[in-house]
Design a protein around this motif. Structure first.
Motif, PDB file in Angstrom:
ATOM      1  N   ALA A  23       0.843  -1.205   0.000  1.00 10.50           N
ATOM      2  CA  ALA A  23       0.000   0.000   0.000  1.00 10.50           C
ATOM      3  C   ALA A  23       0.869   1.242   0.000  1.00 10.50           C
ATOM      4  CB  ALA A  23      -0.926   0.004   1.215  1.00 10.50           C
ATOM      5  N   MET A  24       0.297   2.327  -0.530  1.00 13.60           N
ATOM      6  CA  MET A  24       1.034   3.585  -0.575  1.00 13.60           C
ATOM      7  C   MET A  24       0.103   4.758  -0.840  1.00 13.60           C
ATOM      8  SD  MET A  24       2.718   3.431  -4.396  1.00 13.60           S
ATOM      9  CE  MET A  24       3.676   4.866  -4.053  1.00 13.60           C
ATOM     10  N   PRO A  25       0.520   5.966  -0.455  1.00 12.31           N
ATOM     11  CA  PRO A  25      -0.158   7.185  -0.922  1.00 12.31           C
ATOM     12  C   PRO A  25       0.433   7.555  -2.272  1.00 12.31           C
ATOM     13  CG  PRO A  25       1.592   7.777   0.584  1.00 12.31           C
ATOM     14  CD  PRO A  25       1.594   6.274   0.501  1.00 12.31           C
ATOM     15  N   THR A  26      -0.330   8.241  -3.108  1.00  9.27           N
ATOM     16  CA  THR A  26       0.185   8.591  -4.431  1.00  9.27           C
ATOM     17  C   THR A  26      -0.488   9.843  -4.958  1.00  9.27           C
ATOM     18  OG1 THR A  26       0.472   7.810  -6.716  1.00  9.27           O
ATOM     19  CG2 THR A  26      -1.509   7.077  -5.555  1.00  9.27           C
ATOM     20  N   ASN A  27       0.260  10.599  -5.746  1.00 12.66           N
ATOM     21  CA  ASN A  27      -0.315  11.706  -6.509  1.00 12.66           C
ATOM     22  C   ASN A  27      -0.686  11.255  -7.918  1.00 12.66           C
ATOM     23  OD1 ASN A  27      -0.527  14.014  -4.832  1.00 12.66           O
ATOM     24  ND2 ASN A  27       1.701  14.246  -4.847  1.00 12.66           N
ATOM     25  N   GLY A  28      -0.577   9.943  -8.178  1.00 12.30           N
ATOM     26  CA  GLY A  28      -1.018   9.409  -9.458  1.00 12.30           C
ATOM     27  C   GLY A  28      -0.089   8.381 -10.070  1.00 12.30           C
ATOM     28  N   ASN A  29       1.067   8.825 -10.545  1.00 13.00           N
ATOM     29  CA  ASN A  29       1.948   7.944 -11.301  1.00 13.00           C
ATOM     30  C   ASN A  29       2.559   6.823 -10.464  1.00 13.00           C
ATOM     31  OD1 ASN A  29       1.771   8.878 -13.982  1.00 13.00           O
ATOM     32  ND2 ASN A  29       3.080  10.625 -13.507  1.00 13.00           N
ATOM     33  N   ALA A  30       2.866   7.095  -9.213  1.00 21.75           N
ATOM     34  CA  ALA A  30       3.433   6.047  -8.369  1.00 21.75           C
ATOM     35  C   ALA A  30       2.427   4.925  -8.150  1.00 21.75           C
ATOM     36  CB  ALA A  30       3.887   6.624  -7.028  1.00 21.75           C
ATOM     37  N   GLY A  31       1.171   5.275  -7.950  1.00 21.11           N
ATOM     38  CA  GLY A  31       0.139   4.265  -7.777  1.00 21.11           C
ATOM     39  C   GLY A  31      -0.022   3.409  -9.020  1.00 21.11           C
ATOM     40  N   ALA A  32       0.107   4.034 -10.189  1.00 22.90           N
ATOM     41  CA  ALA A  32       0.010   3.285 -11.436  1.00 22.90           C
ATOM     42  C   ALA A  32       1.140   2.270 -11.544  1.00 22.90           C
ATOM     43  CB  ALA A  32       0.036   4.239 -12.625  1.00 22.90           C
ATOM     44  N   ALA A  33       2.339   2.696 -11.199  1.00 27.57           N
ATOM     45  CA  ALA A  33       3.486   1.788 -11.255  1.00 27.57           C
ATOM     46  C   ALA A  33       3.354   0.673 -10.224  1.00 27.57           C
ATOM     47  CB  ALA A  33       4.779   2.567 -11.029  1.00 27.57           C
ATOM     48  N   LEU A  34       2.915   1.031  -9.021  1.00 25.85           N
ATOM     49  CA  LEU A  34       2.732   0.006  -7.993  1.00 25.85           C
ATOM     50  C   LEU A  34       1.730  -1.048  -8.445  1.00 25.85           C
ATOM     51  CD1 LEU A  34       2.997  -1.222  -5.153  1.00 25.85           C
ATOM     52  CD2 LEU A  34       1.211   0.376  -4.395  1.00 25.85           C
ATOM     53  N   SER A  35       0.579  -0.614  -8.935  1.00 29.60           N
ATOM     54  CA  SER A  35      -0.455  -1.576  -9.299  1.00 29.60           C
ATOM     55  C   SER A  35       0.003  -2.469 -10.446  1.00 29.60           C
ATOM     56  CB  SER A  35      -1.758  -0.852  -9.667  1.00 29.60           C
ATOM     57  OG  SER A  35      -1.589   0.002 -10.774  1.00 29.60           O
ATOM     58  N   ALA A  36       0.731  -1.902 -11.408  1.00 27.38           N
ATOM     59  CA  ALA A  36       1.193  -2.697 -12.544  1.00 27.38           C
ATOM     60  C   ALA A  36       2.199  -3.753 -12.114  1.00 27.38           C
ATOM     61  CB  ALA A  36       1.797  -1.788 -13.614  1.00 27.38           C
ATOM     62  N   TYR A  37       3.214  -3.339 -11.382  1.00 22.89           N
ATOM     63  CA  TYR A  37       4.258  -4.278 -10.986  1.00 22.89           C
ATOM     64  C   TYR A  37       3.748  -5.276  -9.943  1.00 22.89           C
ATOM     65  CZ  TYR A  37       7.867  -2.002 -13.735  1.00 22.89           C
ATOM     66  OH  TYR A  37       8.617  -1.515 -14.789  1.00 22.89           O
ATOM     67  N   ALA A  38       2.895  -4.830  -9.033  1.00 24.89           N
ATOM     68  CA  ALA A  38       2.337  -5.751  -8.043  1.00 24.89           C
ATOM     69  C   ALA A  38       1.478  -6.814  -8.715  1.00 24.89           C
ATOM     70  CB  ALA A  38       1.533  -4.981  -7.004  1.00 24.89           C
ATOM     71  N   SER A  39       0.625  -6.406  -9.651  1.00 27.53           N
ATOM     72  CA  SER A  39      -0.199  -7.373 -10.359  1.00 27.53           C
ATOM     73  C   SER A  39       0.654  -8.351 -11.151  1.00 27.53           C
ATOM     74  CB  SER A  39      -1.169  -6.653 -11.295  1.00 27.53           C
ATOM     75  OG  SER A  39      -2.136  -5.921 -10.563  1.00 27.53           O
TER      76      SER A  39
END
Length: 406
Positions: free
Chosen positions: A134-150
Motif C-alpha cells: 500500500a502507498m499514498p500517491t499523486n497518481g503515477n506512483a500508484g500506477a506503477a505500484l499496481s502494474a508491478y504488483a499485479s
C-alpha cells in the motif's frame, strides 16, 4: 544469467546504524530512511561498466548494484534505457548557449519514472514473501505500484488526493489495484496507509519509508552517466516532491566513483518545486536542515505537490554538497515552458517536467546557471497523461474555405 550480488546491509541515513538485510524494513530504528549498502571494494575488480551498459533490460541491467539477489524475484515489464533528447531550439529561446538535454522518463512502463522505484520495491517485497502493498500517491506512483504488483501476483492499495488526475486513477484500477480518492493531500493519504497497516496486513511502500525505491531511482544516475560517455552534466534540474530520485542519483555518483567508473566531478543538483508548494526551497533559502510542512499546497504539477518530505535533510544535503540550489517556479511559467518545448522541439512535457524547464529559464536569466552550461532536465512522465489546452479550430467542409485565414 546469474548475477553476483554485492548488497551487504542497510544503513540509517541519519546516524549510520547498521540494519540487516534479511527482513523487510520500513524506516530505521531511529525513524529515518534506510540506505542500501554494497561491498564496492569487492565488486570493483569484477564489474566492467561498458559490459554492463551493453546489456539489454533497461534499469535491470545494473543487477550487481541492486539489492535483488534472486532472478525469480525480478518483476519486468519491458523496461528500456530512457533517451536523452537535445532541445536546441528550446534552449536558445530560453537564453542558453550550451546544451540542454531532456531525459524522457515517460518512455518507461506506466509512462513515468515511478516504474524504476516501484519495480525494485515490489521485487524486494516479493523476495520477502509479502503479498499486500500500500502507498499514498499523486497518481503515477500508484500506477506503477499496481502494474508491478499485479505482474508479481500481489495485491496493491493506492490512496490518492481527490483532485488526482482521473487518468491516473483509472490506470491504477485497470492494472488491478485498489484505488481510493481521499479528501486531503498526499501526507493525509500516507496517514491512512499507516492507520490501516495492522488491520489490512499490508506493507507500506511510501516514498523513502522503505529502502528500495531509492535503489530503483538511482539507476537514473547510472544510466545518464553511461549515455554521456561516463561523464556528468554541469547541472541536473530535478522535479522535487519526495526527492527520491535526486537522493538516489547522488548516491549513484558516489558508488560509481568508488568503482572507478567516474571521477570526483559532480553536477549541480537543482531541486525544482512549484511556488504553491515549495518547502524544500524555503528550507534551502533559510539555511535549514529540515523543511517545515507546507500548509496550503497548490500546483497542477501534482507530482511535486508534497507538503512534507521525510527525506528533506537528504535532499538539502545533496543540493548543498553539489553546489546546486533549490528553486520554485509559478504555474504560468510551467505552462509556458510546456508550450515552448512542444512547439519548438516537438517534445511534450508533463507539468513536472515543464517545471524543470521553467527553472532552467529562470536560473539562466538570474545568473545562477551559466548560459553555456550542459544542463539535464528530467521529464518524469508522459505528457499525454495530463490535460492539454484545446487549441483546435473548427472547419465546415460544406462551406467555402478561406485559405488565406489559415
Amino acid at each position: 544469467m546469474p548475477y553476483q550480488n554485492y548488497f551487504t546491509h542497510l544503513e540509517c541515513s541519519a546516524n549510520g546504524a547498521r540494519h540487516e538485510k534479511d527482513q523487510p524494513w520500513n524506516l530505521s530504528d531511529g525513524g529515518k530512511p534506510l540506505l542500501a549498502r554494497y561491498d564496492l571494494k569487492a565488486a570493483k575488480p569484477h564489474l566492467d561498466r561498458d559490459e554492463i551498459w551493453a546489456r539489454e533490460g533497461g534499469f535491470w541491467k545494473w543487477r550487481e548494484l541492486l539489492p535483488v539477489a534472486n532472478n525469480d524475484d525480478v518483476v519486468a515489464l519491458g523496461e528500456i534505457d530512457t533517451p536523452l533528447i537535445d532541445v536546441p531550439a528550446t534552449m536558445r529561446a530560453s537564453g542558453g548557449t550550451g546544451r540542454l538535454i531532456i531525459k524522457d522518463e515517460g518512455r518507461l512502463p506506466t509512462g513515468s519514472f515511478k516504474a524504476r522505484g516501484l519495480a525494485l520495491a515490489v521485487a524486494m517485497a516479493r523476495s520477502f514473501g509479502l503479498s499486500r502493498l500500500a502507498m499514498p500517491t499523486n497518481g503515477n506512483a500508484g500506477a506503477a505500484l499496481s502494474a508491478y504488483a499485479s505482474r508479481a501476483g500481489m495485491e496493491s492499495w493506492s490512496f490518492a488526493p481527490e483532485d488526482t488526475p482521473e487518468i491516473n486513477l483509472r490506470e491504477i484500477a485497470l492494472h488491478g489495484g485498489h484505488v481510493y480518492r481521499v479528501n486531503g493531500f498526499i501526507h493525509h493519504c500516507g496517514a491512512l496507509v499507516a492507520a490501516g497497516k495492522e488491520k489490512m496486513g499490508w506493507f507500506d511502500v511510501s516514498t523513502l519509508k522503505e529502502p528500495y525505491r531509492i535503489e530503483g531511482k538511482k539507476t537514473m544516475g547510472l544510466e545518464l552517466c553511461a549515455q554521456m560517455g561516463w561523464r556528468v552534466p554541469n547541472a541536473i534540474f530535478y522535479p522535487t516532491g519526495g526527492g527520491t530520485g535526486l537522493i538516489g542519483m547522488w548516491k549513484a555518483f558516489d558508488e560509481m566513483e568508488a568503482l572507478g567508473w567516474i571521477g570526483p566531478e559532480r553536477p549541480k543538483m537543482i531541486a525544482v518545486q512549484a511556488t504553491g508548494c515549495a518547502p524544500i526551497v524555503k528550507a534551502y533559502e533559510a539555511g535549514a536542515t529540515h523543511a517545515e510542512e507546507c500548509m496550503d499546497p497548490h500546483t497542477h504539477a501534482m507530482g511535486i505537490r508534497v507538503p512534507k518530505a521525510i527525506g528533506d535533510f537528504l535532499i538539502l544535503q545533496a543540493v548543498r554538497e553539489s553546489g546546486g540550489f533549490a528553486i520554485a517556479v509559478d504555474e504560468d511559467a510551467i505552462e509556458k515552458a510546456r508550450t515552448l518545448c512542444g512547439r519548438e522541439d516537438g517534445l511534450l512535457l508533463c507539468p513536472e517536467g515543464a517545471a524543470t524547464l521553467a527553472a532552467y529559464q529562470q536560473a539562466v536569466s538570474d545568473g545562477r546557471l551559466e548560459k553555456d552550461a550542459t544542463a539535464m532536465l528530467f521529464n518524469c512522465g508522459n505528457g499525454l497523461k495530463y490535460p492539454m489546452p484545446d487549441r483546435a479550430k473548427t472547419l465546415d467542409r460544406h462551406g467555402d474555405v478561406d485559405w488565406g485565414v489559415m
